[in-house]
Design a protein around this motif. Sequence first.
Motif, PDB file in Angstrom:
ATOM      1  N   UNK A 125       0.441  -0.889  -0.137  1.00 32.37           N
ATOM      2  CA  UNK A 125       0.178   0.159  -0.102  1.00 32.37           C
ATOM      3  C   UNK A 125       0.585   1.598  -0.386  1.00 32.37           C
ATOM      4  N   UNK A 126       0.808   2.269   0.053  1.00 35.04           N
ATOM      5  CA  UNK A 126       0.759   3.491  -0.079  1.00 35.04           C
ATOM      6  C   UNK A 126       1.151   3.971   1.027  1.00 35.04           C
ATOM      7  N   UNK A 127       2.247   4.832   1.520  1.00 33.23           N
ATOM      8  CA  UNK A 127       2.395   5.555   3.140  1.00 33.23           C
ATOM      9  C   UNK A 127       3.037   6.524   2.610  1.00 33.23           C
ATOM     10  N   UNK A 128       2.539   7.635   4.180  1.00 31.72           N
ATOM     11  CA  UNK A 128       3.147   8.515   4.322  1.00 31.72           C
ATOM     12  C   UNK A 128       4.276   8.641   5.979  1.00 31.72           C
ATOM     13  N   UNK A 129       5.258   8.446   6.033  1.00 33.01           N
ATOM     14  CA  UNK A 129       5.719   8.444   6.959  1.00 33.01           C
ATOM     15  C   UNK A 129       6.184  10.214   7.435  1.00 33.01           C
ATOM     16  N   UNK A 130       5.047  10.586   7.791  1.00 28.88           N
ATOM     17  CA  UNK A 130       5.599  11.657   8.371  1.00 28.88           C
ATOM     18  C   UNK A 130       6.452  11.606   9.511  1.00 28.88           C
ATOM     19  N   UNK A 131       7.371  12.762   9.614  1.00 28.43           N
ATOM     20  CA  UNK A 131       8.222  13.088  11.000  1.00 28.43           C
ATOM     21  C   UNK A 131       8.259  14.371  11.334  1.00 28.43           C
ATOM     22  N   UNK A 132       7.573  14.784  12.457  1.00 27.99           N
ATOM     23  CA  UNK A 132       7.676  16.093  13.775  1.00 27.99           C
ATOM     24  C   UNK A 132       9.061  15.929  14.055  1.00 27.99           C
ATOM     25  N   UNK A 133       9.579  16.799  13.211  1.00 31.87           N
ATOM     26  CA  UNK A 133      11.564  17.092  13.698  1.00 31.87           C
ATOM     27  C   UNK A 133      11.769  18.256  14.034  1.00 31.87           C
ATOM     28  N   UNK A 134      10.646  18.825  15.468  1.00 27.56           N
ATOM     29  CA  UNK A 134      10.468  19.250  16.291  1.00 27.56           C
ATOM     30  C   UNK A 134      11.336  18.514  17.758  1.00 27.56           C
ATOM     31  N   UNK A 135      10.952  17.364  17.391  1.00 28.82           N
ATOM     32  CA  UNK A 135      11.136  17.334  18.876  1.00 28.82           C
ATOM     33  C   UNK A 135      12.537  15.818  18.152  1.00 28.82           C
ATOM     34  N   UNK A 136      13.833  16.110  17.611  1.00 24.11           N
ATOM     35  CA  UNK A 136      14.483  15.188  17.388  1.00 24.11           C
ATOM     36  C   UNK A 136      16.221  15.012  18.102  1.00 24.11           C
ATOM     37  N   UNK A 137      16.273  16.367  18.433  1.00 25.45           N
ATOM     38  CA  UNK A 137      17.061  16.512  19.495  1.00 25.45           C
ATOM     39  C   UNK A 137      16.974  15.091  20.438  1.00 25.45           C
TER      40      UNK A 137
END
Length: 283
Positions: A125-137
């Motif tokens: 299936x199709x996916x969109x692996x969204x990332x909330x990079x504000x919390x990357x640290x």
Amino acid sequence: MPEYRRILLDGAVVETVRDGDDLVAGDGRRILAAEATHLPPVVPSKVIAVHLNHRSRVEEFQITLSDTPTYFHKPTSALNAHGGAVVRPEGCKWLNYEGEVAIVIGRTCRNIAPADAGAYIAGYTVANDFGLHDFRDTDAGSMLRVKGSDTLCPLGPGLVTDWDFHGKYIRTYVNGNLVQNGSTDEMKWNMHYLVADIARTITLHPGDVLLSGTPANSRPVVPGDVVDVEVEGLGRLTNLILSGPTPIRTDVGAQPTESEEVLSTALGGDWEFRGIRPPRKSR
């Protein structure tokens, strides 16, 4: 290629088969696919994603890919569907799209050879692996909040069986504009390899999902944007970005940051050479 979709029909969760523009339930009821309320096409016990796999993405970050893949985990509470809203929490601004192909397991799978992995795959299936990079640290290594926050794992619209993953395009659009244009042929590790690699130590159950990586040019989106991911032969996954009305709490936990790590990841790895571009304002 058969395509199966899970939808809400007259208040109940129903499995349907796509027939042209219609979705057909087992009891014969029909509904236009464009009018249906979609659910994730599968119910996984886990969602596992590979960090980097596409050659264009590796070149974009100007890094050397390791000899073997590395992975992270998205909790099932992050699941979303075709037509669902992806929520960017108030107080955050580095929410990136990542168009991908999702592998769906069909049989219990453990300790198999890559050559045998196809027999354990139900479809794709199709996916969109969204990332909330504000919390990357603050979530370095685990990617828990970066990739696992609520609504950040849209899948759909349907599960397609008998799909050959070779030579298929992966394209992402924001408000109708093409922003990612990749191919499954630029993946270092194909679908069968990824399944066999994970199954060496982790039992995969029917419905489990593996996300296979994104091409170059993942960038931030803002509330009001419409993001489409289209994979050749699998269909088009559409989601609207909304702003969460409740701010990130400041009385507990680490807060969103804008370090070099956050900015370089959100903006493609070379922001320092072309200037920091602030995210667009909400539409």
